[in-house]
Design an enzyme around this catalytic site. Sequence first.
Site, mmCIF file in Angstrom:
data_model
loop_
_atom_site.group_PDB
_atom_site.id
_atom_site.type_symbol
_atom_site.label_atom_id
_atom_site.label_comp_id
_atom_site.label_asym_id
_atom_site.label_seq_id
_atom_site.Cartn_x
_atom_site.Cartn_y
_atom_site.Cartn_z
ATOM 1 N N HIS A 32 31.364 43.942 -42.004
ATOM 2 C CA HIS A 32 31.675 44.709 -40.785
ATOM 3 C C HIS A 32 32.279 46.081 -41.147
ATOM 4 O O HIS A 32 33.464 46.337 -40.873
ATOM 5 C CB HIS A 32 32.668 43.854 -39.976
ATOM 6 C CG HIS A 32 32.932 44.284 -38.571
ATOM 7 N ND1 HIS A 32 33.471 45.504 -38.243
ATOM 8 C CD2 HIS A 32 32.786 43.631 -37.392
ATOM 9 C CE1 HIS A 32 33.628 45.573 -36.930
ATOM 10 N NE2 HIS A 32 33.228 44.472 -36.386
ATOM 11 N N GLU A 59 27.265 47.769 -39.354
ATOM 12 C CA GLU A 59 27.563 46.468 -39.953
ATOM 13 C C GLU A 59 26.289 45.774 -40.433
ATOM 14 O O GLU A 59 25.268 45.769 -39.721
ATOM 15 C CB GLU A 59 28.292 45.605 -38.923
ATOM 16 C CG GLU A 59 29.547 46.280 -38.361
ATOM 17 C CD GLU A 59 30.000 45.710 -37.031
ATOM 18 O OE1 GLU A 59 29.775 44.495 -36.804
ATOM 19 O OE2 GLU A 59 30.544 46.477 -36.215
ATOM 20 N N ARG A 77 38.146 36.209 -43.140
ATOM 21 C CA ARG A 77 38.766 37.549 -43.208
ATOM 22 C C ARG A 77 40.271 37.492 -42.984
ATOM 23 O O ARG A 77 40.965 38.505 -43.158
ATOM 24 C CB ARG A 77 38.119 38.482 -42.197
ATOM 25 C CG ARG A 77 38.333 38.068 -40.742
ATOM 26 C CD ARG A 77 37.749 39.094 -39.770
ATOM 27 N NE ARG A 77 38.042 38.731 -38.383
ATOM 28 C CZ ARG A 77 37.939 39.562 -37.369
ATOM 29 N NH1 ARG A 77 37.525 40.816 -37.561
ATOM 30 N NH2 ARG A 77 38.218 39.180 -36.144
HETATM 31 O O1 TA6 Z 1 31.077 44.309 -34.391
HETATM 32 C C1 TA6 Z 1 31.442 44.688 -33.094
HETATM 33 C C2 TA6 Z 1 32.443 43.671 -32.562
HETATM 34 O O2 TA6 Z 1 31.851 42.400 -32.455
HETATM 35 C C3 TA6 Z 1 32.974 44.186 -31.236
HETATM 36 O O3 TA6 Z 1 32.583 43.352 -30.166
HETATM 37 C C4 TA6 Z 1 34.492 44.227 -31.442
HETATM 38 O O4 TA6 Z 1 35.081 43.045 -30.989
HETATM 39 C C5 TA6 Z 1 34.585 44.397 -32.961
HETATM 40 O O5 TA6 Z 1 33.561 43.553 -33.459
HETATM 41 C C6 TA6 Z 1 35.936 44.127 -33.572
HETATM 42 O O6 TA6 Z 1 36.239 42.760 -33.501
HETATM 43 P P1 TA6 Z 1 37.699 42.295 -34.036
HETATM 44 O O7 TA6 Z 1 37.717 40.800 -33.854
HETATM 45 O O8 TA6 Z 1 37.806 42.713 -35.465
HETATM 46 O O9 TA6 Z 1 38.697 43.044 -33.164
#
Ligand code: TA6
Length: 294
Positions: A164, A267, A94
């Site tokens: 996500h 997600e 990403r």
């Molecule tokens: O999908 C939920 C998650 O794993 C949360 O724990 C939070 O960290 C979110 O992803 C966003 O992660 P990022 O690395 O994009 O800030």
Amino acid sequence: MNPALQAHDIPGVAKFEEGPGGLAVLVITSAAAEARIFVHGAQLTHWRPEGEEPVIFTSAESLYQEGKAIRGGVPVCFPWFGPYEGQPAHGFVRNKSWGVEAVTQLADGSVQATFVTKSDESTRAKWPHDFVARLTYTVGATLTMDFEVENTSAAPFKYSEALHTYFVVADARQAHVTGLDGTEYRDFPDRSKLLPQNGPIHFTEEVDRVYVNTKATCVLEDPVMQRRIVVAKEGSDSTTVWNPWIAKSAALSDFGDDEWQQMVCIETVNAAENSVTLAPGAKHCTTARISVEA
Ligand code: TA6
């Protein structure tokens, strides 16, 4: 704009433009829908079906730079979901530009765009396996995302992943998610315990849950916008539901302090006990199919 990207343009329907941070973005403006997909991370940041308000949320404070994921849209988490051996969460695909394999318009007017990324010396230093990953978007009155991983190594490998997806809501405090009643989830920060989900998911604090062993279609109910966002899936046995709420939002440098009110993540995942093991030469496809109902 890179002529190799411009070669994919479809006049009046799909065009590569220079976006924020100088990043190339595919702008789709078909009769059925509009969308924006960055070459960086092959990340969709906007999808609005004709007659609807935008469905996908992207932060107004997102950074658009190499090495950093765009905040919002649909970050592609691969080859790991969450933390992994002290490396940045959610893998590395990403944070980098992908190749553009094809942009076509289908007979029904939908626009299909396929992006590809492969292992190389730098990825092997982070994760010692060879792969080809393709992400195909089909943009129309519905949004379909097909994420296919191929093991091009000589040995099996195990990965976890997520599409996500950040969704727009008018007010997270009034929204709720249905479809996961009766399933079990791993909560944050202690992912070791399995907890039961009873009824809809409401948002009254940070919610960060990995639901496991579920192929369920989820529905994001938004009573204020009077719409339901339907998140169906194939090839995925986990679903993560996330809203950062107040403290986590304030801690995110690329996310507005109050933006937690306007988004919910549902997600499409394979993680934890649902991680995917691929034999040499094998492929696995994870599909998310998004639609909007009144
Ligand atoms: O999908 C939920 C998650 O794993 C949360 O724990 C939070 O960290 C979110 O992803 C966003 O992660 P990022 O690395 O994009 O800030």
